[in-house]
Design a protein around this motif. Structure first.
Motif, short mmCIF file in Angstrom:
data_model
loop_
_atom_site.label_atom_id
_atom_site.label_comp_id
_atom_site.label_asym_id
_atom_site.label_seq_id
_atom_site.Cartn_x
_atom_site.Cartn_y
_atom_site.Cartn_z
N LEU A 1 0.84 -1.07 0.14
CA LEU A 1 -0.03 -0.06 0.06
C LEU A 1 0.67 1.35 -0.04
N ASP A 2 0.69 2.17 -0.94
CA ASP A 2 1.71 3.56 -1.24
C ASP A 2 0.71 4.51 -0.64
N VAL A 3 0.79 4.69 0.52
CA VAL A 3 -0.30 6.10 0.87
C VAL A 3 0.38 7.47 0.34
N GLY A 4 -0.61 8.03 -0.36
CA GLY A 4 -0.21 9.33 -0.85
C GLY A 4 0.91 9.07 -1.96
N CYS A 5 0.46 8.51 -3.06
CA CYS A 5 1.11 7.85 -4.07
C CYS A 5 1.69 8.83 -4.96
N GLY A 6 1.25 10.14 -4.96
CA GLY A 6 1.58 10.97 -5.95
C GLY A 6 1.25 10.82 -7.42
N TRP A 7 2.28 10.83 -8.25
CA TRP A 7 2.33 10.53 -9.54
C TRP A 7 2.55 8.99 -10.01
N GLY A 8 2.57 8.32 -9.03
CA GLY A 8 2.72 6.87 -9.42
C GLY A 8 4.04 6.27 -9.20
N SER A 9 5.13 7.11 -9.06
CA SER A 9 6.56 6.60 -9.18
C SER A 9 6.94 5.41 -8.23
N MET A 10 6.36 5.67 -6.96
CA MET A 10 6.88 4.60 -5.96
C MET A 10 6.11 3.25 -6.43
N ALA A 11 5.00 3.45 -6.88
CA ALA A 11 4.04 1.89 -7.30
C ALA A 11 4.93 1.47 -8.38
N ILE A 12 5.11 2.28 -9.47
CA ILE A 12 5.43 1.68 -10.66
C ILE A 12 7.06 0.73 -10.38
N HIS A 13 7.92 1.65 -9.54
CA HIS A 13 9.01 1.28 -9.36
C HIS A 13 9.01 -0.09 -8.57
N ALA A 14 8.22 -0.19 -7.56
CA ALA A 14 8.23 -1.54 -6.83
C ALA A 14 7.35 -2.53 -7.39
N ALA A 15 6.55 -2.34 -8.38
CA ALA A 15 5.87 -3.31 -9.12
C ALA A 15 6.95 -3.87 -10.23
N ARG A 16 7.36 -2.89 -11.06
CA ARG A 16 8.59 -3.28 -12.15
C ARG A 16 9.77 -3.96 -11.46
N GLU A 17 10.23 -3.38 -10.55
CA GLU A 17 11.79 -3.98 -10.05
C GLU A 17 11.54 -5.09 -8.91
N HIS A 18 10.31 -4.94 -8.34
CA HIS A 18 10.29 -6.04 -7.42
C HIS A 18 8.96 -7.09 -7.37
N GLY A 19 8.31 -7.00 -8.36
CA GLY A 19 7.03 -7.80 -8.58
C GLY A 19 5.99 -7.95 -7.66
N VAL A 20 5.86 -6.75 -6.90
CA VAL A 20 4.74 -6.70 -5.99
C VAL A 20 3.68 -6.23 -6.80
N ARG A 21 2.50 -6.43 -6.00
CA ARG A 21 1.10 -5.81 -6.28
C ARG A 21 0.85 -4.75 -5.39
N VAL A 22 0.82 -3.63 -6.24
CA VAL A 22 0.51 -2.26 -5.44
C VAL A 22 -0.91 -1.35 -5.43
N VAL A 23 -1.17 -0.96 -4.33
CA VAL A 23 -2.40 -0.04 -4.30
C VAL A 23 -1.88 1.09 -4.13
N GLY A 24 -2.13 2.21 -4.90
CA GLY A 24 -1.63 3.59 -4.34
C GLY A 24 -2.86 4.59 -4.30
N ILE A 25 -2.82 5.42 -3.26
CA ILE A 25 -4.03 6.28 -2.88
C ILE A 25 -3.68 7.63 -2.85
N THR A 26 -4.37 8.40 -3.51
CA THR A 26 -4.16 9.84 -3.26
C THR A 26 -5.36 10.50 -3.23
N LEU A 27 -5.44 11.75 -2.92
CA LEU A 27 -6.72 12.85 -3.03
C LEU A 27 -6.84 13.53 -4.08
N SER A 28 -5.77 13.55 -4.84
CA SER A 28 -5.71 14.33 -6.06
C SER A 28 -6.12 13.72 -7.33
#
Length: 429
Positions: free
Chosen positions: A201-228
C-alpha cells in the motif's frame, strides 16, 4: 528629506533592533545598504502597506507573491542574510507587543505610516488560501491536497523532472536528480524487504513513481492512494504505459477509507505531514491495522526541531497560506512515540536532511531555467510562491532548522520475531 531607501533602512533597523544585512532599493530608484549585498527591491508603496497591515512573515509573503517585493542578486544569499534578523530570531526574540513598548519603535511605526500613503489594506493575492482551523476532516484534507497538487501536471513535470517524485532524493556525488530519485525509491523498497507477489500500500502515491518502481523492479502488487484527481489520472496513464495495470491500482481515496488489508508492506512518503497532530495517532493506528503480522511500514517524513514549550508551536504562516494548507510538522521524537503508541516496533531511523537540501536546490534550478513556461502554466504569483518556498526550504534543511527522516517500523508478531536480518544497514550499500 532623505530618499525612500534610506528612510526604509533606518526604519527597519530601528524596528528590528539590529542592522539590516541587505541593501534596499526603493520605488524612487534610491538605494541604501552594504555595497555588493543582495538588494531587497520594494517596487511600490503597496508593498509597505502589505507589511504594515500584516506585520511579519505573512505580510512580506503577500508582497512577494504579488510582485510588490523582489530580491535583486542571488536569492539564497539574500535569504541566508535575512534569516537571522528577520525569520530565525529564536524563542527568546522579543514579540511585536514587546517591541512596541520601545519609544523608538513606536516612532518608527508612525514614520512608516506617513511613508506608505493612504492607509488602505491591499487585498491578499488570489493564490492565498483563507486561514481556518486545522480540522483534518476528509473534506478539508481533500481541499488542502487539491490546492497544493492540482496546479497542473505540466508544472510539476517542469519542476520535478522526469522522475516525477515529489520528495527528497538519495544522492551520491556526481549523480543526476533522476538517478538520485530512483535510488531513493529503491532504498525504500529494500527497507521494506519487498518480494514478488507481496501486497504494498503506497499512501499518498503522488504521480505513481513509487508504485511503478516497486511493481516493475520487485514484482509486488501495489495499491496507491491519493486525494488528487490530477495525480491519479497522471499515475494511471503511467501505469498503463508501463504495462503494469495487472499489478498497480491507483485510487482516489482517503487513507481512512482503506479497509482491504492485510498488506505485507506500506510506504508513506511525504504523506504524514498532511495528517495533522490531532489525527496522527489515528493515522498510525489505521496503518498498523492494515498490515499483516510481520509487515513493515516505511514512513518518510519532514521533521521540525522541538521547542521548549511545544504548546507554543505555530504552523508557518507563509506555507499554510500558500503552499501546504493545514500541513503540520512534528519533531522526530514525537513521530517515533506515536508509531510506538500505535503498536509498531521502530527498528531504524535514518536522517536524509542534507539530501533534501540538495534536491530542493535542483528543483529551484529547474524552475528558474524555464521560468517563462512555469508562469504560463500557473500564474506569476504561483511561480513566485514555489521559488521562494523551495529556496527557503533548502536553506532551512542546510541550517538544521528542519530535517527529514525515514523510519522503518514493524508490526512485530507476538513471539517477537521481527523478520529483519541481524545487520540491517546492508540496504544502504
Amino acid at each position: 528629506m532623505a530618499d525612500a531607501a534610506s528612510r526604509l533602512r533606518s526604519l527597519a533597523e530601528r524596528m528590528l533592533g539590529a542592522p539590516l544585512p541587505v541593501r534596499i532599493r526603493a520605488w524612487d530608484g534610491s538605494q541604501a545598504g552594504p555595497p555588493g549585498a543582495p538588494a531587497l527591491v520594494i517596487r511600490n508603496r503597496r508593498a509597505l502597506r502589505r507589511m504594515l497591515f500584516k506585520p511579519g512573515e505573512l505580510g512580506m509573503a503577500r508582497a512577494w507573491v504579488a510582485g510588490d517585493l523582489d530580491i535583486e542578486g542571488d536569492l539564497y544569499t539574500a535569504l541566508r542574510a535575512m534569516a537571522g534578523s528577520v525569520w530565525e530570531r529564536g524563542e527568546d526574540a522579543r514579540t511585536l507587543t514587546q517591541a512596541l513598548r520601545d519609544p523608538e519603535v513606536r516612532a518608527a511605526g508612525r514614520e512608516l505610516l506617513r511613508l506608505v500613503g493612504p492607509p488602505i489594506p491591499p487585498a491578499p493575492p488570489r493564490e492565498e488560501v483563507r486561514r481556518r482551523r486545522h480540522l483534518h476532516t476528509r473534506r478539508s484534507d481533500s481541499r488542502a491536497i487539491s490546492h497544493h497538487y492540482d496546479v497542473g501536471n505540466d508544472f510539476y513535470e517542469l519542476v520535478l523532472g522526469p522522475s516525477m517524485v515529489y520528495s527528497c532524493a538519495y544522492w551520491e556525488d556526481g549523480g543526476s536528480l533522476e538517478s538520485a530519485q530512483r535510488d531513493k525509491l529503491e532504498l525504500v523498497c529494500r527497507k521494506l524487504g519487498l518480494t514478488p507477489e507481496q501486497r504494498l500500500l503506497d499512501v499518498g502515491c503522488g504521480w505513481g513513481s513509487m508504485a511503478i518502481h516497486a511493481a516493475r523492479e520487485h514484482g509486488v502488487r501495489v495499491v496507491g492512494i491519493t486525494l488528487s484527481q490530477e495525480q491519479a489520472a497522471y499515475a494511471r496513464k503511467r501505469v498503463a504505459d508501463e504495462g503494469l495495470t495487472d499489478r498497480v491500482e491507483i485510487r482516489v481515496q482517503d487513507y481512512r477509507d482503506v479497509v482491504d488489508g492485510p498488506y505485507d508492506a506500506i510506504s508513506s512518503i511525504g504523506m504524514a505531514e498532511h495528517v495533522g497532530a490531532e489525527r496522527y495517532l489515528d493515522y498510525t493506528s489505521h496503518l498498523y491495522g492494515l498490515l499483516r503480522p510481520g509487515g513493515r511500514l516505511l514512513n518518510h517524513q519532514i521533521a521540525r526541531r522541538p521547542q521548549r514549550d511545544e504548546s507554543a508551536y505555530e504552523v508557518d504562516r507563509f506555507i499554510d497560506a500558500y503552499v501546504f494548507p493545514d500541513g503540520e510538522l512534528a519533531p522526530i521524537g514525537t513521530t517515533v512515540t506515536q508509531l510506538e503508541r500505535a503498536g509498531f516496533e521502530v527498528r531504524d531511523v535514518e536522517s536524509l536532511r542534507e539530501h533534501y537540501a540538495r534536491t530542493l536546490r535542483r528543483w529551484v534550478t529547474n524552475l528558474e531555467d524555464d521560468w517563462g513556461r512555469a508562469v504560463r502554466l500557473t500564474s506569476p504569483g504561483r511561480a513566485r510562491v514555489w521559488r521562494l518556498y523551495m529556496a527557503a526550504s533548502a536553506l532551512a534543511f542546510e541550517r538544521n532548522r528542519i530535517g527529514v527522516n525515514q523510519v522503518l517500523a514493524i508490526r512485530t508478531p507476538d513471539p517477537g520475531t521481527s523478520g529483519l536480518p541481524l545487520r540491517t544497514r546492508t540496504w544502504n550499500t
